[in-house]
Design a protein around this motif. Structure first.
Motif, PDB file in Angstrom:
ATOM      1  N   PRO A 176       2.939   3.800  -0.233  1.00  0.00           N
ATOM      2  CA  PRO A 176       4.361   3.981   0.067  1.00  0.00           C
ATOM      3  C   PRO A 176       4.656   5.131   1.018  1.00  0.00           C
ATOM      4  CG  PRO A 176       3.852   4.764  -2.138  1.00  0.00           C
ATOM      5  CD  PRO A 176       2.616   4.117  -1.632  1.00  0.00           C
ATOM      6  N   ARG A 177       5.470   4.815   2.004  1.00  0.00           N
ATOM      7  CA  ARG A 177       6.084   5.867   2.818  1.00  0.00           C
ATOM      8  C   ARG A 177       7.384   6.291   2.164  1.00  0.00           C
ATOM      9  NH1 ARG A 177       5.470   7.340   8.205  1.00  0.00           N
ATOM     10  NH2 ARG A 177       7.201   8.561   9.035  1.00  0.00           N
ATOM     11  N   ILE A 178       8.150   5.295   1.692  1.00  0.00           N
ATOM     12  CA  ILE A 178       9.367   5.581   0.945  1.00  0.00           C
ATOM     13  C   ILE A 178       9.647   4.419   0.008  1.00  0.00           C
ATOM     14  CG2 ILE A 178      10.884   4.609   2.739  1.00  0.00           C
ATOM     15  CD1 ILE A 178      12.933   6.797   1.924  1.00  0.00           C
ATOM     16  N   VAL A 179      10.036   4.732  -1.218  1.00  0.00           N
ATOM     17  CA  VAL A 179      10.528   3.748  -2.187  1.00  0.00           C
ATOM     18  C   VAL A 179      12.048   3.763  -2.098  1.00  0.00           C
ATOM     19  CG1 VAL A 179      10.650   3.127  -4.623  1.00  0.00           C
ATOM     20  CG2 VAL A 179       8.525   4.071  -3.683  1.00  0.00           C
ATOM     21  N   HIS A 180      12.649   2.609  -1.898  1.00  0.00           N
ATOM     22  CA  HIS A 180      14.085   2.615  -1.592  1.00  0.00           C
ATOM     23  C   HIS A 180      14.833   1.464  -2.261  1.00  0.00           C
ATOM     24  CE1 HIS A 180      13.824  -0.764   1.319  1.00  0.00           C
ATOM     25  NE2 HIS A 180      12.647  -0.251   1.637  1.00  0.00           N
ATOM     26  N   SER A 181      16.151   1.575  -2.218  1.00  0.00           N
ATOM     27  CA  SER A 181      17.086   0.497  -2.595  1.00  0.00           C
ATOM     28  C   SER A 181      16.928   0.012  -4.030  1.00  0.00           C
ATOM     29  CB  SER A 181      16.939  -0.687  -1.623  1.00  0.00           C
ATOM     30  OG  SER A 181      17.059  -0.279  -0.285  1.00  0.00           O
ATOM     31  N   LEU A 182      16.606   0.921  -4.966  1.00  0.00           N
ATOM     32  CA  LEU A 182      16.442   0.515  -6.362  1.00  0.00           C
ATOM     33  C   LEU A 182      17.743  -0.032  -6.934  1.00  0.00           C
ATOM     34  CD1 LEU A 182      13.834   2.237  -6.010  1.00  0.00           C
ATOM     35  CD2 LEU A 182      14.111   2.918  -8.397  1.00  0.00           C
ATOM     36  N   LEU A 183      17.603  -1.107  -7.725  1.00  0.00           N
ATOM     37  CA  LEU A 183      18.733  -1.732  -8.392  1.00  0.00           C
ATOM     38  C   LEU A 183      18.349  -2.065  -9.826  1.00  0.00           C
ATOM     39  CD1 LEU A 183      19.794  -4.389  -5.704  1.00  0.00           C
ATOM     40  CD2 LEU A 183      21.031  -2.288  -6.244  1.00  0.00           C
ATOM     41  N   TYR A 196      15.598   0.957   6.318  1.00  0.00           N
ATOM     42  CA  TYR A 196      14.281   0.980   5.697  1.00  0.00           C
ATOM     43  C   TYR A 196      13.706  -0.430   5.736  1.00  0.00           C
ATOM     44  CZ  TYR A 196      15.816   5.449   3.726  1.00  0.00           C
ATOM     45  OH  TYR A 196      16.281   6.721   3.551  1.00  0.00           O
ATOM     46  N   ARG A 197      12.434  -0.529   6.096  1.00  0.00           N
ATOM     47  CA  ARG A 197      11.763  -1.826   6.126  1.00  0.00           C
ATOM     48  C   ARG A 197      11.318  -2.194   4.712  1.00  0.00           C
ATOM     49  NH1 ARG A 197       7.983  -0.400   9.465  1.00  0.00           N
ATOM     50  NH2 ARG A 197       6.347  -0.413   7.885  1.00  0.00           N
ATOM     51  N   SER A 198      11.398  -3.469   4.374  1.00  0.00           N
ATOM     52  CA  SER A 198      10.876  -3.929   3.082  1.00  0.00           C
ATOM     53  C   SER A 198       9.528  -4.607   3.327  1.00  0.00           C
ATOM     54  CB  SER A 198      11.855  -4.895   2.405  1.00  0.00           C
ATOM     55  OG  SER A 198      12.064  -6.041   3.197  1.00  0.00           O
ATOM     56  N   ASP A 199       8.455  -3.896   2.970  1.00  0.00           N
ATOM     57  CA  ASP A 199       7.106  -4.439   3.068  1.00  0.00           C
ATOM     58  C   ASP A 199       6.607  -4.939   1.725  1.00  0.00           C
ATOM     59  OD1 ASP A 199       6.846  -3.697   5.829  1.00  0.00           O
ATOM     60  OD2 ASP A 199       6.442  -1.641   5.198  1.00  0.00           O
ATOM     61  N   VAL A 200       6.950  -4.205   0.680  1.00  0.00           N
ATOM     62  CA  VAL A 200       6.479  -4.489  -0.672  1.00  0.00           C
ATOM     63  C   VAL A 200       7.679  -4.510  -1.609  1.00  0.00           C
ATOM     64  CG1 VAL A 200       5.003  -3.714  -2.569  1.00  0.00           C
ATOM     65  CG2 VAL A 200       4.276  -3.342  -0.189  1.00  0.00           C
ATOM     66  N   VAL A 222       4.093  -6.222  -8.502  1.00  0.00           N
ATOM     67  CA  VAL A 222       4.208  -5.761  -7.118  1.00  0.00           C
ATOM     68  C   VAL A 222       3.751  -6.904  -6.225  1.00  0.00           C
ATOM     69  CG1 VAL A 222       3.544  -3.973  -5.477  1.00  0.00           C
ATOM     70  CG2 VAL A 222       3.656  -3.434  -7.915  1.00  0.00           C
ATOM     71  N   TYR A 223       4.540  -7.238  -5.206  1.00  0.00           N
ATOM     72  CA  TYR A 223       4.216  -8.398  -4.379  1.00  0.00           C
ATOM     73  C   TYR A 223       4.786  -8.221  -2.967  1.00  0.00           C
ATOM     74  CZ  TYR A 223       8.948  -9.692  -5.919  1.00  0.00           C
ATOM     75  OH  TYR A 223      10.296  -9.699  -6.207  1.00  0.00           O
ATOM     76  N   PRO A 224       4.239  -8.934  -1.981  1.00  0.00           N
ATOM     77  CA  PRO A 224       4.742  -8.788  -0.612  1.00  0.00           C
ATOM     78  C   PRO A 224       6.197  -9.236  -0.497  1.00  0.00           C
ATOM     79  CG  PRO A 224       2.591  -9.863  -0.629  1.00  0.00           C
ATOM     80  CD  PRO A 224       3.071  -9.825  -2.051  1.00  0.00           C
ATOM     81  N   SER A 225       6.988  -8.487   0.230  1.00  0.00           N
ATOM     82  CA  SER A 225       8.402  -8.833   0.419  1.00  0.00           C
ATOM     83  C   SER A 225       8.577 -10.083   1.274  1.00  0.00           C
ATOM     84  CB  SER A 225       9.144  -7.656   1.063  1.00  0.00           C
ATOM     85  OG  SER A 225       9.080  -6.510   0.251  1.00  0.00           O
ATOM     86  N   GLN A 239       8.896   0.779   1.911  1.00  0.00           N
ATOM     87  CA  GLN A 239       8.437   0.793   3.298  1.00  0.00           C
ATOM     88  C   GLN A 239       7.067   1.453   3.268  1.00  0.00           C
ATOM     89  OE1 GLN A 239      11.037   1.691   6.619  1.00  0.00           O
ATOM     90  NE2 GLN A 239       9.468   2.965   7.557  1.00  0.00           N
ATOM     91  N   SER A 240       6.050   0.690   3.595  1.00  0.00           N
ATOM     92  CA  SER A 240       4.678   1.152   3.439  1.00  0.00           C
ATOM     93  C   SER A 240       4.209   1.910   4.679  1.00  0.00           C
ATOM     94  CB  SER A 240       3.753  -0.049   3.203  1.00  0.00           C
ATOM     95  OG  SER A 240       2.415   0.366   3.073  1.00  0.00           O
ATOM     96  N   LEU A 241       3.266   2.819   4.456  1.00  0.00           N
ATOM     97  CA  LEU A 241       2.592   3.475   5.580  1.00  0.00           C
ATOM     98  C   LEU A 241       1.770   2.483   6.385  1.00  0.00           C
ATOM     99  CD1 LEU A 241       1.393   6.653   3.679  1.00  0.00           C
ATOM    100  CD2 LEU A 241       2.985   6.658   5.606  1.00  0.00           C
ATOM    101  N   VAL A 242       1.395   1.370   5.739  1.00  0.00           N
ATOM    102  CA  VAL A 242       0.600   0.327   6.399  1.00  0.00           C
ATOM    103  C   VAL A 242       1.431  -0.948   6.380  1.00  0.00           C
ATOM    104  CG1 VAL A 242      -1.571  -0.954   6.371  1.00  0.00           C
ATOM    105  CG2 VAL A 242      -1.526   1.440   5.633  1.00  0.00           C
TER     106      VAL A 242
END
Length: 221
Positions: A75-82, A107-111, A148-151, A173-176
């Motif tokens: 993770p680069r950033i964990v975001h948008s929790l609901l 923020y990009r959603s990767d995961v 945990v799964y791909p977005s 948003q992942s570092l990779v």
């Protein structure tokens, strides 16, 4: 890569979250859905309010300390929790998550991840179903566990027939950015840990560590 994480949260943390959410205001979930996802999103989510922020912080802390989550998501950033709640008859039809979230932050959603806060026996139906190329798999995990799964996947939440399903959902948003590269790094990290447990810090372990670090340098952004 889809990975289930048992006991992401302790029983005490699950209880604290459930107690906190029992006092929270819930609003229709379609308020945060994309223009087409609104058509199939029938749930409730905790409204934005000060009382909910400590609950989100608790989940973030659990994710930060969990080595498996960190290895999977980079993770680069964990975001948008609901926090979402599904009562009887509620569901979330087939959809894919928005590529960008967080309003102007972009923020990009990767995961994607779902943390289960209700026990499976507390509700009928309500399975999270993730589609593959030629199959689909339902998931209904114990309270405190996460998936945990791909977005990028198509997925849905089946209709709740009886009881209530409460979860925390969020995105990384992942570092990779590339999922295949994240899987390679995860496999290498798994081998590193297994090798170290079996033989300690050997010349072969050092070479594997070097290769893993250099791949992360090449792929991280």
């Amino acid at each position: 890569m889809i990975v289930c994480i048992a006991d992401l949260l302790s029983a005490d943390e699950v209880a604290r979250l459930r107690d906190g959410l029992a006092q929270a205001e819930f609003v229709p979930g379609e308020t945060t859905a994309g223009w087409h996802a609104k058509l199939v999103k029938q749930n409730q989510q905790a409204a934005k309010q000060e009382a909910v922020e400590p609950l989100k912080a608790l989940v973030r802390q659990a994710l930060a300390r969990n080595a498996l989550f960190q290895a999977i998501a980079c993770p680069r950033i964990v975001h948008s929790l609901l926090f979402s709640r599904y009562g009887e008859g509620m569901s979330y039809g087939r959809h894919t998550d928005n590529a960008l979230m967080g309003g102007a932050n972009f923020y990009r959603s990767d995961v994607s991840f779902t943390v289960f806060l209700s026990e499976p026996e507390e509700y009928d139906g309500g399975e999270l179903v993730i589609e593959g190329a030629d199959s689909e798999q339902p998931y209904k995990l114990a309270a405190g566990s996460a998936i945990v799964y791909p977005s990028t996947t198509l997925h849905r939440v089946e209709s709740v027939v009886k009881g209530d399903r409460t979860v925390c959902v969020g995105w990384v948003q992942s570092l990779v950015r590339d999922a295949a590269r994240r899987e390679i790094l995860f496999d290498l990290e798994t081998v590193k840990r297994t090798m170290f447990a079996q033989t300690g810090k050997t010349p072969e372990f050092d070479l594997l560590t070097k290769a893993t670090a250099n791949l992360l340098r090449r792929w991280a952004e």
